[in-house]
Design an enzyme around this catalytic site. Structure first.
Site, PDB file in Angstrom:
ATOM      1  N   HIS A  62     -11.226   8.189  -5.141  1.00 57.14           N
ATOM      2  CA  HIS A  62     -11.987   7.285  -6.014  1.00 57.14           C
ATOM      3  C   HIS A  62     -12.504   7.967  -7.280  1.00 57.14           C
ATOM      4  CE1 HIS A  62     -14.590   3.388  -5.668  1.00 57.14           C
ATOM      5  NE2 HIS A  62     -14.068   3.537  -6.866  1.00 57.14           N
ATOM      6  N   TYR A  69     -17.560   0.051  -1.494  1.00 54.92           N
ATOM      7  CA  TYR A  69     -17.896  -1.365  -1.635  1.00 54.92           C
ATOM      8  C   TYR A  69     -18.673  -1.872  -0.428  1.00 54.92           C
ATOM      9  CZ  TYR A  69     -14.316  -1.287  -5.320  1.00 54.92           C
ATOM     10  OH  TYR A  69     -13.563  -0.997  -6.423  1.00 54.92           O
TER      11      TYR A  69
END
Length: 285
Positions: free
Chosen positions: A110, A52
């Protein structure tokens, strides 16, 4: 505001069943607004990730607005394509520095990437070490399929406690969610509102109209009653407040059945395939 319920993970750690995803906060100003609004509305769970590219900003905002670290449930995710054992460990310590904390409540691999060589087992063993060292309170994965779990179960010590996946009324990801339930793995739904597509669905809109709620609130309430952990993301204070205002009502059995029957195995946000090619989704890495 009614209190957010918790889900007890396999190791006894309790995670709020509704949190906020921080993917959409791109500036310090946006992060400050999102974090302050979320805390004021009653959120305690914040979901972040290396990719992010805003964990420094999140760390600054939490220092500004959170009363104490113990009041926050903080999740982050691994640096994709850097899954070699030492790379994985080094990444976590960098994230801790960026987030201005000395531990994480939940840490996830992830993606099961890279595919060749498949290094997610190394990354998982790194997570196991950090968990045993007390740096991470609970460990899990994101976007993993059944075969990935089976390999971890065969070759590693600890079964993942969470799987964060695409899961929404059009695509409940039944094979994976069923496997997770059978093995005591909590299911967490990223972008549970389907990137906005579900908000325009006529059946959901009809239930929302009858209940005097928004379509987003109906979808999130469905997620809660299904037992999923939901982490809608927003930087708009009005949406942040609205998304958590879902604990003063329950969907009826008939309403739940109507939404359940919307299942059409149609993923909205990303194709669901057994092997991801990083070149297909460069923005994610």
């Amino acid at each position: 505001m009614d209190k957010v319920p918790v889900v007890k993970l396999a190791n006894g750690v309790e995670i709020p069943q509704l949190g906020i995803g921080m993917m959409n906060a791109h500036t310090q100003e946006e992060m400050d607004a999102a974090v302050s609004s979320a805390l004021e509305a009653g959120y305690t769970s914040f979901d972040s990730a290396y990719c992010y590219k805003n964990e420094k900003e999140l760390g600054i905002s939490l220092q500004k607005y959170a009363k104490s670290r113990q009041d926050i449930f903080l999740t982050s995710k691994s640096r994709t394509l850097r899954h070699a054992y030492q790379d994985a460990i080094d990444t976590v310590y960098q994230q801790l520095e960026d987030l201005q904390t000395n531990y994480l409540d939940l840490y996830l691999i992830h993606w099961p990437l890279p595919v060749k060589p498949a290094l997610y087992l190394e990354a998982w063993k790194a997570c196991e070490k950090l968990y045993k060292d007390g740096i991470i309170r609970a460990i899990g994965v994101s976007n993993f399929f059944v075969r990935h779990f089976q390999k971890i179960m065969k070759e590693c010590e600890i079964i993942p406690m969470v799987n964060q996946i695409q899961c929404q009324p059009y695509y409940e990801n039944l094979e994976v969610t069923g496997f997770c339930r059978e093995n005591g793995i909590a299911v967490e739904s990223w972008q549970p509102l389907g990137g906005g597509v579900l908000l325009r669905d006529e059946k959901i809109a009809a239930i929302a109209h009858t209940r005097g709620k928004s379509p987003a609130q109906i979808i999130l309430r469905w997620q809660i009653q299904k037992g999923f952990i939901a982490i809608p993301g927003s930087v708009k204070p009005e949406h942040i407040k609205q998304n958590i205002d879902i604990f003063d009502f329950e969907l009826t059995e008939g309403e739940m059945d109507t939404i359940n029957k919307m299942e059409c195995q149609r993923p909205i946000l990303l194709p669901i395939v057994d092997e991801y090619n990083p070149d297909d989704f460069p923005i994610l890495w």
